[in-house]
Design an enzyme around this catalytic site. Structure first.
Site, PDB file in Angstrom:
ATOM      1  CG  HIS A   1      -2.204   0.920   0.845  1.00 16.71           C
ATOM      2  ND1 HIS A   1      -2.053   2.333   1.277  1.00 16.71           N
ATOM      3  CD2 HIS A   1      -3.443   0.258   0.713  1.00 16.71           C
ATOM      4  CE1 HIS A   1      -3.359   2.725   1.118  1.00 16.71           C
ATOM      5  NE2 HIS A   1      -4.079   1.829   0.531  1.00 16.71           N
TER       6      HIS A   1
ATOM      7  CD  GLU B   1      -5.017   0.371  -2.447  1.00 13.01           C
ATOM      8  OE1 GLU B   1      -5.954  -0.596  -1.842  1.00 13.01           O
ATOM      9  OE2 GLU B   1      -5.718   1.348  -2.365  1.00 13.01           O
TER      10      GLU B   1
END
Length: 347
Positions: A192, A312
């Site tokens: 992330h 992501e």
């Protein structure tokens, strides 16, 4: 997966104290590097990527990820109005799970709720707040491991997860994740980091984005997938050719090819591009990084809503509740494998 001793055969990794957790455990920052000049900092709190510096043609290096200089800032960032999860490994399940509930093997599983009434990014603690053990480390590669106990966030099974960050002389950051469970469970991991090729203290307004996808997931106002797909032909999120980075996006793009370029970010300022290559079925793209003037970033940077962009790479959000989505089930004894590469090149 066996725990390996720290490698003694390669040049030593640079290891520095980064702070202590409330339980007294000491967190360290590990610096990896390559002969070509790439530098990567990783801490074993959340297996978080703190810094990534890329050499430029002019001899300078650009810091391309958002992050903090202290452990306390990482801990406190989870109390912000919207926790940024800077650089963390997100798990057990990245993204949202509708009503924090799903059915597995005919049994309804009710998870912890941290995005009421849903669960997001693994729950109240998740992998992002965990203390990870470093099992292998050398000058250009590091492996961290975390054992998630049965019942953690109400997920089934004891899950042992490893993540390896590696730098190559081709200016690549390779991220490899493995996981095994002693019971059938679900899993969806992602890295992330928030990227900014103009430099972490800049904004995204002058960068361009390309996404190799023809569909996105339709979602509700709470960003829960409906199960339907949106064709991107003529859509505002059609990035099949490079366009200015959007000022607001929080969307899952469906990828048609495995281990192909999912997305590319372009910086004319630094004559640099970053390609994201993954074996995952989707890339969820999110623009953000806002620290709401409450926490200062690296080098006293003030991170705002246009400071960084996340790629992501993952399975579809809420996959356990949609039979036609790619399965997120990890069977007992099987191995979950996730590969994502961030490749940096001249324009």
């Amino acid at each position: 997966m066996q725990k390996n001793p720290i490698s003694q055969n390669k040049p030593a990794i640079i290891k520095k104290p980064f702070g202590k957790l409330p339980n007294g455990k000491e967190v360290f920052c590990y610096t990896l590097s390559t002969e070509s000049g790439m530098e990567l900092d990783v801490i074993n709190y959340g297996a978080s990527l703190v810094s990534l510096k890329i050499p430029l043609e002019n001899g300078n290096k650009v810091e391309v990820v958002l992050g903090f200089e202290s452990l306390s800032n990482y801990i406190n960032s989870f109390s912000l109005p919207s926790a940024p999860y800077f650089g963390t490994l997100v798990g057990r399940f990245a993204g949202r799970i509708n009503q924090a509930q799903f059915t597995l093997n005919d049994k309804v599983i009710s998870l912890t709720k941290n995005h009421i009434p849903h669960q997001i990014h693994g729950g109240l603690e998740g992998f992002s707040k965990a203390f990870w053990e470093v099992t292998v480390a050398d000058s250009n590669s590091i492996t961290l491991e975390y054992c998630s106990k049965n019942g953690e966030e109400n997920f089934l099974g004891e899950v042992r997860t490893q993540i390896t960050y590696s730098l190559t002389e081709e200016r690549e950051l390779k991220v490899l994740m493995h996981a095994k469970s002693d019971q059938d469970t679900i899993i969806n991991l992602t890295q992330h980091s928030y990227f900014n090729l103009d430099g972490h203290s800049d904004t995204l307004v002058n960068q361009e984005l390309l996404v190799n996808a023809t569909e996105t997931l339709e979602a509700t106002s709470e960003n829960i997938p409906t199960g339907k797909f949106i064709n991107l032909n003529g859509h505002g999120y059609d990035f099949s050719t490079p366009k200015k980075c959007p000022t607001s996006i929080d969307t899952t793009f469906v990828l048609s090819k495995e281990n192909a370029i999912a997305a590319t970010l372009f910086s004319k300022k630094n004559n640099l591009k970053m390609s994201v290559i993954t074996n995952q079925p989707a890339v969820h793209i999110y623009v953000g990084g806002n620290c709401f003037n409450q926490i200062t970033g690296k080098e006293n940077a003030n991170y705002l809503s246009l400071s960084g962009i996340c790629f992501e790479a993952q399975n579809f959000p809420d996959a356990p509740n949609h039979k036609h989505f790619p399965s997120a089930i990890l069977k007992k004894g099987d191995t979950y494998i996730h590969n994502t590469t961030f490749k940096f090149e001249k324009l």
